[in-house]
Write a protein that holds these residues in place. Structure first.
Motif, PDB file in Angstrom:
ATOM      1  N   PRO A  46       0.825  -1.214   0.000  1.00 54.69           N
ATOM      2  CA  PRO A  46       0.000   0.000   0.000  1.00 54.69           C
ATOM      3  C   PRO A  46       0.855   1.258   0.000  1.00 54.69           C
ATOM      4  O   PRO A  46       1.854   1.347   0.708  1.00 54.69           O
ATOM      5  N   ARG A  47       0.448   2.231  -0.817  1.00 49.61           N
ATOM      6  CA  ARG A  47       1.178   3.497  -0.912  1.00 49.61           C
ATOM      7  C   ARG A  47       0.283   4.687  -0.553  1.00 49.61           C
ATOM      8  O   ARG A  47       0.641   5.827  -0.804  1.00 49.61           O
ATOM      9  N   HIS A  48      -0.867   4.381  -0.004  1.00 47.11           N
ATOM     10  CA  HIS A  48      -1.802   5.418   0.406  1.00 47.11           C
ATOM     11  C   HIS A  48      -2.340   5.046   1.779  1.00 47.11           C
ATOM     12  O   HIS A  48      -2.549   3.861   2.086  1.00 47.11           O
ATOM     13  N   ARG A  49      -2.549   6.047   2.605  1.00 44.35           N
ATOM     14  CA  ARG A  49      -2.956   5.794   3.988  1.00 44.35           C
ATOM     15  C   ARG A  49      -4.244   4.962   4.071  1.00 44.35           C
ATOM     16  O   ARG A  49      -4.347   4.055   4.887  1.00 44.35           O
ATOM     17  N   LEU A  50      -5.214   5.271   3.225  1.00 44.49           N
ATOM     18  CA  LEU A  50      -6.479   4.539   3.256  1.00 44.49           C
ATOM     19  C   LEU A  50      -6.273   3.065   2.920  1.00 44.49           C
ATOM     20  O   LEU A  50      -6.817   2.180   3.587  1.00 44.49           O
ATOM     21  N   ASP A 188      -4.916  -7.835 -11.232  1.00 41.74           N
ATOM     22  CA  ASP A 188      -4.572  -6.563 -11.890  1.00 41.74           C
ATOM     23  C   ASP A 188      -5.634  -6.105 -12.878  1.00 41.74           C
ATOM     24  O   ASP A 188      -5.464  -5.092 -13.533  1.00 41.74           O
ATOM     25  N   ALA A 189      -6.750  -6.849 -12.993  1.00 39.08           N
ATOM     26  CA  ALA A 189      -7.780  -6.513 -13.981  1.00 39.08           C
ATOM     27  C   ALA A 189      -8.665  -5.388 -13.450  1.00 39.08           C
ATOM     28  O   ALA A 189      -9.455  -5.582 -12.531  1.00 39.08           O
ATOM     29  N   SER A 214      -9.383   7.631 -17.216  1.00 38.09           N
ATOM     30  CA  SER A 214      -7.955   7.954 -17.370  1.00 38.09           C
ATOM     31  C   SER A 214      -7.360   8.406 -16.042  1.00 38.09           C
ATOM     32  O   SER A 214      -6.224   8.037 -15.702  1.00 38.09           O
ATOM     33  N   VAL A 215      -8.116   9.196 -15.274  1.00 35.64           N
ATOM     34  CA  VAL A 215      -7.637   9.624 -13.959  1.00 35.64           C
ATOM     35  C   VAL A 215      -7.539   8.425 -13.019  1.00 35.64           C
ATOM     36  O   VAL A 215      -6.553   8.278 -12.283  1.00 35.64           O
ATOM     37  N   MET A 216      -8.547   7.569 -13.048  1.00 35.27           N
ATOM     38  CA  MET A 216      -8.527   6.389 -12.185  1.00 35.27           C
ATOM     39  C   MET A 216      -7.301   5.523 -12.477  1.00 35.27           C
ATOM     40  O   MET A 216      -6.598   5.089 -11.553  1.00 35.27           O
ATOM     41  N   LEU A 217      -7.045   5.271 -13.750  1.00 38.12           N
ATOM     42  CA  LEU A 217      -5.905   4.428 -14.099  1.00 38.12           C
ATOM     43  C   LEU A 217      -4.585   5.080 -13.699  1.00 38.12           C
ATOM     44  O   LEU A 217      -3.643   4.388 -13.295  1.00 38.12           O
ATOM     45  N   SER A 218      -4.517   6.400 -13.799  1.00 37.38           N
ATOM     46  CA  SER A 218      -3.305   7.106 -13.373  1.00 37.38           C
ATOM     47  C   SER A 218      -3.099   6.958 -11.867  1.00 37.38           C
ATOM     48  O   SER A 218      -1.973   6.715 -11.403  1.00 37.38           O
ATOM     49  N   LEU A 219      -4.180   7.075 -11.091  1.00 40.03           N
ATOM     50  CA  LEU A 219      -4.084   6.938  -9.641  1.00 40.03           C
ATOM     51  C   LEU A 219      -3.715   5.520  -9.232  1.00 40.03           C
ATOM     52  O   LEU A 219      -3.063   5.312  -8.195  1.00 40.03           O
ATOM     53  N   LEU A 220      -4.113   4.553 -10.030  1.00 43.48           N
ATOM     54  CA  LEU A 220      -3.837   3.153  -9.707  1.00 43.48           C
ATOM     55  C   LEU A 220      -2.481   2.684 -10.244  1.00 43.48           C
ATOM     56  O   LEU A 220      -2.052   1.567  -9.938  1.00 43.48           O
ATOM     57  N   GLU A 221      -1.812   3.530 -11.018  1.00 43.52           N
ATOM     58  CA  GLU A 221      -0.543   3.128 -11.630  1.00 43.52           C
ATOM     59  C   GLU A 221       0.498   2.645 -10.614  1.00 43.52           C
ATOM     60  O   GLU A 221       1.235   1.682 -10.888  1.00 43.52           O
ATOM     61  N   PRO A 222       0.609   3.261  -9.416  1.00 45.93           N
ATOM     62  CA  PRO A 222       1.597   2.752  -8.449  1.00 45.93           C
ATOM     63  C   PRO A 222       1.319   1.317  -7.997  1.00 45.93           C
ATOM     64  O   PRO A 222       2.197   0.690  -7.408  1.00 45.93           O
ATOM     65  N   TYR A 223       0.118   0.813  -8.278  1.00 42.90           N
ATOM     66  CA  TYR A 223      -0.251  -0.540  -7.842  1.00 42.90           C
ATOM     67  C   TYR A 223      -0.278  -1.511  -9.023  1.00 42.90           C
ATOM     68  O   TYR A 223      -0.958  -2.538  -8.965  1.00 42.90           O
ATOM     69  N   ALA A 224       0.433  -1.194 -10.087  1.00 41.61           N
ATOM     70  CA  ALA A 224       0.481  -2.062 -11.258  1.00 41.61           C
ATOM     71  C   ALA A 224       0.817  -3.484 -10.847  1.00 41.61           C
ATOM     72  O   ALA A 224       1.758  -3.730 -10.088  1.00 41.61           O
TER      73      ALA A 224
END
Length: 256
Positions: A46-50, A188-189, A214-224
């Protein structure tokens, strides 16, 4: 393999499975994967507090793998562009009417999903009676006509399976993702083209309730590699934005 009923219980921290019907042995053999034994929650960082809080609060969360494609694909098709309640109602009515009774000491009215040939023989008025429009019904019919090819996808990687499913007209990225998340335990789907999901993810990770795909995928990129798990944790966290008027359709856009 055939229809089967599986009962799972826990005794003194040990899981016990009992199964009945022609598919009993298959169900018991696959029980570990059905309970998420093939999943590895420790691979998620995890890279986000939530996400860190929810991941810590739910250490036993595992993504299951059914190994059955049509049993996830048909319900996903029924969910295209309608509410969850409408899709559940359609599934319940059709399975109860055309599926066979579940074997063994199953609850009353529990039924096994119809075989592909049975789906193909459902008359048009029964689809309408269940609230299923012609486009979704036609997509189900196209899928069951190539049922063997669809089930072959269970032995493919999630990416290859999605490509196989999307060869059927009416099945696009939304439906293929929703299917492999269950059939393959695809960690990862990510579901794109959804009405609410981008806003939920955007609100949870960036306070952006108007986020699009596009924003959602950008925010999820650290969790690829673990993006579906990240989404599941967000949904389980309960942090969702207030309801707003929809801005985009739900389902497979442009594929129907």
């Amino acid at each position: 393999m055939g229809p089967g009923t599986l009962r799972v219980s826990v005794h003194d921290d040990a899981v016990r499975g009992q199964a009945w019907g022609p598919g009993a042995d298959w169900l018991l053999d696959r029980l570990p994967e059905l309970l998420g034994a093939a999943d590895d929650p420790s691979a998620f960082v995890p890279r986000h507090r939530l996400l860190a809080f929810t991941h810590h609060r739910l250490p036993g969360l595992r993504l299951l793998r059914t190994g059955l494609v049509l049993e996830s694909l048909i319900p996903s098709i029924l969910e295209q562009k309608v509410t969850t309640g409408e899709a559940y109602r359609a599934w319940r009515l059709l399975v109860r009417k055309y599926g066979e009774p579940a074997p063994g000491p199953a609850p009353e009215r529990m039924a096994v999903m119809p075989a592909p040939r049975t789906w193909a023989l459902i008359p048009s008025w029964e689809w309408h009676r269940a609230g299923v429009d012609d486009k979704r019904a036609s997509t189900v019919l196209r899928a069951v006509r190539v049922a063997a090819r669809m089930e072959e996808a269970a032995r493919m990687s999630p990416e290859e399976a999605r490509a196989r499913l999307e060869l059927v007209s009416g099945i696009g990225p939304w439906t293929s993702a929703e299917t492999v998340q269950r059939s393959h335990g695809a960690v990862d789907a990510v579901t794109t083209g959804d009405l609410h999901l981008p806003g939920i993810v955007g609100w949870a990770l960036a306070g952006d309730r108007d986020a699009d795909d596009s924003v959602m995928l950008s925010l999820l990129e650290p969790y690829a590699g673990q993006r579906h798990r990240a989404v599941r944790l967000i949904l389980l966290s309960g942090r969702t934005p207030a309801r707003r008027a929809p801005r985009m359709p739900h389902g497979d856009i442009g594929r129907l």
